[in-house]
Design an enzyme around this catalytic site. Structure first.
Site, PDB file in Angstrom:
ATOM      1  N   TRP A 344      99.158 -32.566  42.060  1.00 61.34           N
ATOM      2  CA  TRP A 344      99.407 -32.083  40.700  1.00 61.34           C
ATOM      3  C   TRP A 344      99.896 -30.626  40.709  1.00 61.34           C
ATOM      4  CZ3 TRP A 344      96.660 -28.054  38.257  1.00 61.34           C
ATOM      5  CH2 TRP A 344      96.950 -27.885  36.900  1.00 61.34           C
ATOM      6  N   HIS A 345      99.452 -29.848  41.719  1.00 62.43           N
ATOM      7  CA  HIS A 345      99.817 -28.432  41.763  1.00 62.43           C
ATOM      8  C   HIS A 345     101.282 -28.199  42.123  1.00 62.43           C
ATOM      9  CE1 HIS A 345      95.399 -28.098  42.031  1.00 62.43           C
ATOM     10  NE2 HIS A 345      95.587 -26.992  41.356  1.00 62.43           N
ATOM     11  N   GLY A 346     101.930 -29.202  42.718  1.00 65.72           N
ATOM     12  CA  GLY A 346     103.340 -28.999  43.043  1.00 65.72           C
ATOM     13  C   GLY A 346     103.800 -29.913  44.153  1.00 65.72           C
TER      14      GLY A 346
END
Lengths: 531, 83
Positions: A344-346
């Protein structure tokens, strides 16, 4: 616009509050509309074109929600609309967060050389407002959310205190607050509490996090050339920077919402005090954990358990569980959820590894609870009880620290280099091992070591750890006033005190606010704006 | 089945899952006040309750439970619907 900018503090916030309450005095809807307008201004301040993206996303999701609700009695149709809605949202996230990085990666590897993919900036807060709305759609389909009108919906999504970096709100906890008449009437108590919480949050950001930033940034620049103490100190600085930055931001959001008579859920509850990884996840970025549990973990875990139940297989119990059962019932849903939390962070592979590391930690933690020795509850001396807590805290912090190296490093190689430096295998000319420790101590007492200034870093780290380990957190300081919608998990701090609306607190907070303002000049962005 | 009876049977299930048979619960108890009641054990408690009472919950319902009292009320409602 940044919470820690003069424009926001001096013009935007007082102006929006004043007009909000003035309008609320006459017309609730006018005040709601005003709040929507200022929230859009707040968002579009970075890049006016982003206004269209946010507005488009809201109209799309509101329409989907409306259609799902209209067709609730025809589950097939509502499921199709929900699926389309989810695809639309995830597609948007995929495009901005992953697609171009992925294509860039292919390009680097020599594929698709003839194409130029261009670039896209990551629109601020896109993960946050998309997640909020996905939750709304799923709950509408489950019969758990009712749409209350377009203006209310837009306000729920855009309300500026949470728009850019959370906390990730659940409509159930916010919509009823916006429906209440009292929300639109000024309440000096709430304004006072809100300002006080905000001052604490701003202090976390500008007095601690921003001071740690140069050291933390430096350590991740030339990762192979650090000596052992430098590497440890730098990485620890980063862990504290990230915590104080994001927790500070979340507290500012909590305080801002409170000034508008709205209560938010808490996002941090002293996570760096945790004595287990499971505990850590319940206290770090709480609203993300809650979101993932609700929409990713629960459905899958329930499905697996029920399937086993129907097959007549044993459920999880400490003395009956087999390795297969453990892997299927616990490890599989945990890995799936936590890896997605990482990703989700990248787009970077390091976020995937971060997720894998944490899911491994959590599984080990559960296995230990299930199969490990049971600690005797009674007749344990004070020393052993302290020692027991200390090693668990140390191991938890160390595990988190290692995961954060992977999280922050530009590449996996960088992360690996830094870990090598931490065990004294740095390749640079600065000494590691025992020599490094001695030099750092010498440096602390004023004997100069040319390549590294430890003193400031050690002092800031020390202050940071005192805040973390000894003092109460903001939820505890404002416990009587109900700082957030969430209950506190933390045990009472070594030194406990409560906020009170009196002259002494007023004076202390005014001094803190002054220091905040003097240090605000840097105007640095928040780390979580990247996600 | 009355609410106090449901609460008592639920108490036993929760006690078993979190490994504390003597656990004290009332309608106002929330998960974060019970040591060991994490998201993983939450699923165990749900499945335990489904088996104990012969009912089935849907995921969406479970989201809106704020405390043990809500859980008891949901079970009671399910039992009534079952009849």
């Amino acid at each position: 616009m940044l919470f820690n900018s003069i424009t926001f503090l001096v013009f935007f916030l007082p102006g929006s509050l004043l007009v909000f309450y003035l309008l609320g005095y006459f017309q609730m809807n006018a005040a709601k509309f005003w709040l929507v307008v200022v929230s859009f201004v707040f968002y579009a301040w970075w890049n006016p074109r982003l206004f269209l993206l946010l507005a488009g996303s809201i109209i799309f999701n509101y329409t989907c929600g409306y259609l799902i609700q209209k067709n609730l009695e025809r589950p097939k149709i509502s499921s199709i609309i929900l699926t389309l809605g989810l695809l639309g949202n995830l597609g948007l996230l995929f495009y901005f967060k992953y697609l171009l990085s992925l294509l860039g990666w292919f390009h680097e590897k020599g594929l698709f050389q003839n194409y130029s993919w261009g670039s896209a900036i990551l629109p601020l807060g896109i993960s946050f407002f998309t997640f909020t709305q996905i939750g709304f759609l799923i709950d509408t389909q489950g019969g758990n959310a009712r749409e209350r009108g377009f203006l209310e919906y837009v306000l729920f999504v855009t309300f500026f205190p949470h728009l850019i970096a959370g906390p990730i709100l659940h409509h159930r906890e916010i919509m009823p607050q916006f429906a209440k008449k009292e929300t639109y009437t000024h309440n000096w108590n709430n304004i006072g509490i809100g300002i006080s919480i905000f001052i604490f949050g701003l202090a976390k950001k500008v007095i601690i996090a921003d001071q740690l930033a140069p050291v933390a940034n430096d350590i991740f620049k030339h990762t192979a050339e650090k000596h052992v103490v430098e590497a440890w100190a730098g990485v620890m600085c980063y862990s504290l920077q990230l915590y104080f930055d994001f927790a500070g931001y979340s507290e500012m959001a909590l305080g801002l919402a409170r000034m508008f008579n709205v209560k938010f859920p808490a996002n941090f509850d002293s996570p760096l005090k945790s004595k287990s990884i499971i505990d850590f996840w319940q206290r770090w970025h709480i609203t993300l954990t809650r979101y993932l549990t609700l929409y990713l973990y629960n459905p899958v875990a329930l499905w697996i358990m029920r399937r086993r139940m129907n097959k007549g297989l044993a459920l999880l119990k400490a003395d009956e569980t087999t390795l297969g059962g453990f892997l299927e019932m616990l490890a599989a849903p945990t890995i799936y959820t936590i890896v997605l939390a990482g990703v989700w962070h990248g787009a970077g592979i390091q976020f995937f590894i971060y997720g894998l590391l944490h899911s491994f930690y959590i599984c080990v933690n559960h296995a230990w609870r299930m199969f490990g020795p049971k600690a005797p509850i009674s007749s344990i001396s004070r020393f052993w009880s302290w020692f027991n807590g200390a090693w668990k805290w140390g191991l938890t912090y160390l595990s988190v620290l290692i995961s954060l190296i992977v999280f922050r490093a530009k590449t996996v190689t960088d992360a690996w280099n830094l870990i090598q430096c931490m065990i004294g295998r740095g390749t640079g000319d600065s000494p590691g091992g025992a020599q490094g420790v001695v030099e750092s101590i010498l440096d602390y007492f004023g004997v100069a070591v040319p390549y590294w200034n430890y003193t400031n870093c050690l002092i800031t780290l020390g202050i940071g750890f005192i805040f973390i380990l000894v003092l109460p957190n903001v939820l505890q300081i404002f416990e009587k006033e109900g700082a957030s919608l969430t209950n506190i998990r933390s045990a009472p701090a070594v030194f406990s005190f409560q906020w009170q609306p009196n002259i002494l607190w007023g004076f202390l907070l005014a001094v803190l606010a002054l220091v905040d303002l003097l240090m605000v000049a840097g105007n640095t962005e928040f780390l979580y704006f990247r996600f | 089945m009355t609410q106090p009876e449901i609460l008592e049977r639920l108490r036993k299930i929760i006690g078993q899952v979190v490994g504390n048979d003597q656990i004290a619960l009332n309608n106002g108890t929330t998960a974060d006040k019970v040591p060991g009641w994490d998201s993983f054990n939450h699923i165990n408690i749900i499945i335990g309750a489904e088996m104990e009472f012969g009912i089935r919950f849907n995921v969406a319902e479970l989201e809106s439970l704020k405390n043990v009292g809500d859980f008891v009320a949901l079970i009671e409602q399910r039992l009534i619907n079952k009849k």
